[in-house]
Design a protein around this motif. Structure first.
Motif, PDB file in Angstrom:
ATOM      1  N   LEU A  47       0.641  -0.950   0.048  1.00 57.62           N
ATOM      2  CA  LEU A  47       0.316   0.052   0.214  1.00 57.62           C
ATOM      3  C   LEU A  47       0.575   1.077   0.122  1.00 57.62           C
ATOM      4  N   ARG A  48       1.711   1.419   0.603  1.00 53.92           N
ATOM      5  CA  ARG A  48       3.267   2.562   1.037  1.00 53.92           C
ATOM      6  C   ARG A  48       4.635   1.806   1.500  1.00 53.92           C
ATOM      7  N   SER A  49       4.860   2.887   1.196  1.00 54.62           N
ATOM      8  CA  SER A  49       6.542   2.252   1.736  1.00 54.62           C
ATOM      9  C   SER A  49       7.204   4.126   1.712  1.00 54.62           C
ATOM     10  N   TRP A  50       7.763   3.229   2.578  1.00 59.49           N
ATOM     11  CA  TRP A  50       8.730   5.333   2.801  1.00 59.49           C
ATOM     12  C   TRP A  50      10.229   5.009   4.249  1.00 59.49           C
ATOM     13  N   GLN A  51      10.987   5.601   3.993  1.00 60.62           N
ATOM     14  CA  GLN A  51      12.167   6.001   4.632  1.00 60.62           C
ATOM     15  C   GLN A  51      11.845   5.739   6.034  1.00 60.62           C
ATOM     16  N   ALA A  52      12.123   5.269   6.972  1.00 58.31           N
ATOM     17  CA  ALA A  52      11.809   6.034   8.393  1.00 58.31           C
ATOM     18  C   ALA A  52      12.930   5.684   8.923  1.00 58.31           C
ATOM     19  N   THR A  53      13.803   7.127   9.749  1.00 57.05           N
ATOM     20  CA  THR A  53      14.361   7.362  10.532  1.00 57.05           C
ATOM     21  C   THR A  53      14.469   7.418  12.226  1.00 57.05           C
ATOM     22  N   PRO A  54      15.232   7.218  12.658  1.00 53.43           N
ATOM     23  CA  PRO A  54      14.581   7.013  14.134  1.00 53.43           C
ATOM     24  C   PRO A  54      15.340   8.788  15.025  1.00 53.43           C
ATOM     25  N   ASP A  55      14.166   8.953  16.270  1.00 53.23           N
ATOM     26  CA  ASP A  55      14.385  10.275  16.487  1.00 53.23           C
ATOM     27  C   ASP A  55      15.993  10.397  17.274  1.00 53.23           C
ATOM     28  N   VAL A  56      15.997  11.423  17.092  1.00 47.31           N
ATOM     29  CA  VAL A  56      17.577  11.698  18.328  1.00 47.31           C
ATOM     30  C   VAL A  56      16.823  11.760  19.831  1.00 47.31           C
ATOM     31  N   VAL A  57      17.120  11.089  20.648  1.00 48.89           N
ATOM     32  CA  VAL A  57      16.881  11.180  21.872  1.00 48.89           C
ATOM     33  C   VAL A  57      17.921  12.198  22.703  1.00 48.89           C
ATOM     34  N   THR A  58      18.064  12.838  23.403  1.00 46.69           N
ATOM     35  CA  THR A  58      18.749  13.827  23.728  1.00 46.69           C
ATOM     36  C   THR A  58      19.326  13.183  25.472  1.00 46.69           C
ATOM     37  N   PRO A  59      20.227  13.746  26.140  1.00 48.77           N
ATOM     38  CA  PRO A  59      20.434  13.693  27.545  1.00 48.77           C
ATOM     39  C   PRO A  59      19.056  13.868  28.363  1.00 48.77           C
ATOM     40  N   ALA A  60      19.248  15.843  27.976  1.00 51.36           N
ATOM     41  CA  ALA A  60      18.290  16.273  28.346  1.00 51.36           C
ATOM     42  C   ALA A  60      16.980  16.010  28.267  1.00 51.36           C
ATOM     43  N   ALA A  61      16.303  14.976  27.209  1.00 53.40           N
ATOM     44  CA  ALA A  61      14.601  15.089  27.210  1.00 53.40           C
ATOM     45  C   ALA A  61      14.384  13.401  27.547  1.00 53.40           C
ATOM     46  N   LYS A  62      15.820  12.482  27.908  1.00 55.58           N
ATOM     47  CA  LYS A  62      15.886  11.283  28.415  1.00 55.58           C
ATOM     48  C   LYS A  62      15.482  11.786  30.302  1.00 55.58           C
ATOM     49  N   ALA A  63      16.404  12.674  30.615  1.00 52.74           N
ATOM     50  CA  ALA A  63      16.186  12.841  31.791  1.00 52.74           C
ATOM     51  C   ALA A  63      14.601  13.475  32.137  1.00 52.74           C
ATOM     52  N   ARG A  64      14.559  14.130  31.067  1.00 52.58           N
ATOM     53  CA  ARG A  64      12.999  15.323  31.067  1.00 52.58           C
ATOM     54  C   ARG A  64      11.709  14.067  31.377  1.00 52.58           C
ATOM     55  N   ASP A  65      12.396  12.808  30.546  1.00 54.80           N
ATOM     56  CA  ASP A  65      10.989  11.674  30.888  1.00 54.80           C
ATOM     57  C   ASP A  65      11.430  11.224  32.271  1.00 54.80           C
ATOM     58  N   GLU A  66      12.514  11.004  32.518  1.00 53.57           N
ATOM     59  CA  GLU A  66      12.584  10.510  33.809  1.00 53.57           C
ATOM     60  C   GLU A  66      12.051  10.943  34.951  1.00 53.57           C
TER      61      GLU A  66
END
Length: 131
Positions: A47-66
């Motif tokens: 039905l469809r195909s595309w290129q998927a690039t993972p998001d960059v997870v920064t240490p600041a974003a990871k600390a905020r999630d925690e």
């Protein structure tokens, strides 16, 4: 609904790749009336195909999630209202509830020997208390 859940799960998997992951090709396939997402070319209709690039997870974003995971969650809503300071106290019963409980107890005590007089008496008490 199942395809939406699959899409969400697939999105989470894509986002969980490490920072140095390379783009991958994703295929949306349709086989036998079901839709699936996969990294290999489809055996049936694509039905469809595309290129998927993972998001960059920064240490600041990871600390905020925690930090957000450690925050206390608000009290759950029960009965359409937030819990009040009276949540630990025994609920108060109204005259209507007391009359209904009295009628239920009297009916249970009388069993099959309940007569019209008893039923009339308790039904009138419930009616007077509740209406």
């Amino acid at each position: 609904m199942h395809s939406a859940i699959r899409f969400i799960i697939f999105g989470l998997i894509v986002c969980s790749f490490s920072v140095n992951a390379h783009a991958q090709q994703i295929f949306k396939c349709s086989e036998g009336g079901t839709v699936s997402y996969q990294s290999l070319p489809c055996a049936g209709a694509t039905l469809r195909s595309w290129q998927a690039t993972p998001d960059v997870v920064t240490p600041a974003a990871k600390a905020r999630d925690e930090e957000l995971r450690r925050e206390p969650r608000p009290a759950r809503r029960t009965g359409g209202r937030y819990r009040s300071s009276r949540a630990g106290k025994a609920p108060t019963t109204t005259a209507c509830q007391q009359a209904r409980k009295g009628r239920a107890d009297a009916y249970a005590k009388a069993g099959l020997k309940r007569d019209f007089t008893l039923s009339s008496h308790w039904d009138n008490r419930v009616h007077d208390a509740c209406w």
